[in-house]
Design an enzyme around this catalytic site. Structure first.
Site, PDB file in Angstrom:
ATOM      1  N   GLN A   1       0.806  -1.227   0.000  1.00 56.39           N
ATOM      2  CA  GLN A   1       0.000   0.000   0.000  1.00 56.39           C
ATOM      3  C   GLN A   1       0.834   1.271   0.000  1.00 56.39           C
ATOM      4  OE1 GLN A   1      -2.526  -1.721   3.376  1.00 56.39           O
ATOM      5  NE2 GLN A   1      -3.992  -0.376   2.350  1.00 56.39           N
TER       6      GLN A   1
ATOM      7  N   HIS B   1      -6.957 -10.004   5.050  1.00 58.56           N
ATOM      8  CA  HIS B   1      -7.017  -8.798   4.205  1.00 58.56           C
ATOM      9  C   HIS B   1      -5.593  -8.358   3.820  1.00 58.56           C
ATOM     10  CE1 HIS B   1      -8.806  -4.545   3.579  1.00 58.56           C
ATOM     11  NE2 HIS B   1      -7.511  -4.324   3.555  1.00 58.56           N
ATOM     12  N   GLU B   2      -4.673  -8.400   4.775  1.00 59.36           N
ATOM     13  CA  GLU B   2      -3.290  -7.953   4.496  1.00 59.36           C
ATOM     14  C   GLU B   2      -2.544  -8.931   3.588  1.00 59.36           C
ATOM     15  OE1 GLU B   2      -3.023  -5.033   5.161  1.00 59.36           O
ATOM     16  OE2 GLU B   2      -4.425  -4.810   6.804  1.00 59.36           O
TER      17      GLU B   2
ATOM     18  N   CYS C   1     -10.640  -0.215   3.601  1.00 63.62           N
ATOM     19  CA  CYS C   1      -9.237  -0.317   3.201  1.00 63.62           C
ATOM     20  C   CYS C   1      -8.687   1.088   3.036  1.00 63.62           C
ATOM     21  CB  CYS C   1      -9.124  -1.090   1.892  1.00 63.62           C
ATOM     22  SG  CYS C   1      -7.419  -1.308   1.342  1.00 63.62           S
ATOM     23  N   LEU C   2      -7.509   1.326   3.585  1.00 65.60           N
ATOM     24  CA  LEU C   2      -6.904   2.656   3.493  1.00 65.60           C
ATOM     25  C   LEU C   2      -6.609   3.034   2.046  1.00 65.60           C
ATOM     26  CD1 LEU C   2      -4.482   2.411   6.558  1.00 65.60           C
ATOM     27  CD2 LEU C   2      -6.611   3.735   6.417  1.00 65.60           C
TER      28      LEU C   2
HETATM   29  O1  GNR Z   1      -8.284  -0.150   8.762  1.00 63.96           O
HETATM   30  C1  GNR Z   1      -8.678  -1.216   8.275  1.00 63.96           C
HETATM   31  N1  GNR Z   1      -9.795  -1.795   8.762  1.00 63.96           N
HETATM   32  C2  GNR Z   1     -10.181  -3.096   8.450  1.00 63.96           C
HETATM   33  C3  GNR Z   1     -11.449  -3.500   8.826  1.00 63.96           C
HETATM   34  C4  GNR Z   1     -11.873  -4.787   8.566  1.00 63.96           C
HETATM   35  C5  GNR Z   1     -11.038  -5.678   7.931  1.00 63.96           C
HETATM   36  C6  GNR Z   1      -9.780  -5.280   7.535  1.00 63.96           C
HETATM   37  C7  GNR Z   1      -9.356  -4.005   7.791  1.00 63.96           C
HETATM   38  S1  GNR Z   1      -7.741  -3.526   7.327  1.00 63.96           S
HETATM   39  C8  GNR Z   1      -7.954  -1.803   7.129  1.00 63.96           C
HETATM   40  C9  GNR Z   1      -6.622  -1.117   6.854  1.00 63.96           C
HETATM   41  C10 GNR Z   1      -6.090  -1.571   5.515  1.00 63.96           C
HETATM   42  O2  GNR Z   1      -6.436  -1.139   4.457  1.00 63.96           O
HETATM   43  N2  GNR Z   1      -5.212  -2.547   5.535  1.00 63.96           N
HETATM   44  O3  GNR Z   1      -4.744  -3.038   4.381  1.00 63.96           O
HETATM   45 NI    NI Z   2      -6.342  -2.672   2.912  1.00 62.67          NI
END
Ligand code: GNR
Ligand code: NI
Length: 166
Positions: free
Chosen positions: A51, A134-135, A92-93
């Protein structure tokens, strides 16, 4: 330490498959420090190096209430995943302002290296379980919106392009 810029969808770096880290050297230590600072500054619960346009398998997370429990996961991999699933709203950021429900295994164990290069295994459930999945998806060039309908994804792409213009 430094706050790095977070790349926004559809930046092409978000589709790259990240390379495994071979040595935990000063460069990786600085990357980890910067990623933690960037994640806390952005108020996220996780951040993958992808990211910030560093295509290496490095993840930081903090899913604690107080935001005082950083987890560093280098070369993370899922070891076991439950057949039981859980649905939760994810954000997601790299896709600011977008939230949608994602279904994933409810419990996982993952293995990774910590910031000094020690291998560890951790059991995760709830938000942390969703977060590590997710990561790792980020490290494989995947985004949580990939499972949504193409109509929704199209709307999101337009929203992000408008964000960039404003
Ligand atoms: O801040 C984040 N919140 C989140 C909420 C639920 C499942 C995964 C996440 S990760 C996300 C930050 C982000 O984009 N990480 O890649
Ligand atoms: Ni994300």
């Amino acid at each position: 330490m430094a706050i790095r810029d977070i790349m926004i969808f559809p930046h092409p770096c978000l589709r790259k498959v990240a390379a495994e880290v071979q040595n935990i050297d000063d460069e990786i230590q600085t990357l980890v420090d910067d990623m933690l600072e960037t994640m806390y500054d952005a108020e996220g619960v996780g951040l993958a190096a992808t990211q910030i346009n560093v295509i290496k398998r490095v993840v930081v997370m903090d899913c604690s209430e107080a935001g005082d429990s950083p987890i560093v996961a280098i070369n993370p991999m899922i070891v076991t995943a439950s057949s039981e699933t859980a649905e939760r709203s994810e954000g997601c950021l790299s896709i600011p302002g977008v939230h949608d429900n994602v279904t994933r295994p409810a419990q996982v164990t993952f293995r990774a290296l910590d910031r000094s290069g020690e291998s560890y295994e951790m059991a995760a459930e709830g938000l942390l379980a969703a977060c590590i999945q997710h990561e790792i998806d980020h490290l494989d060039g995947k985004l949580f919106i990939d499972g949504l309908s193409s109509l929704k994804r199209d709307r999101i792409r337009k929203k992000m392009e408008k964000l960039k213009r404003d």
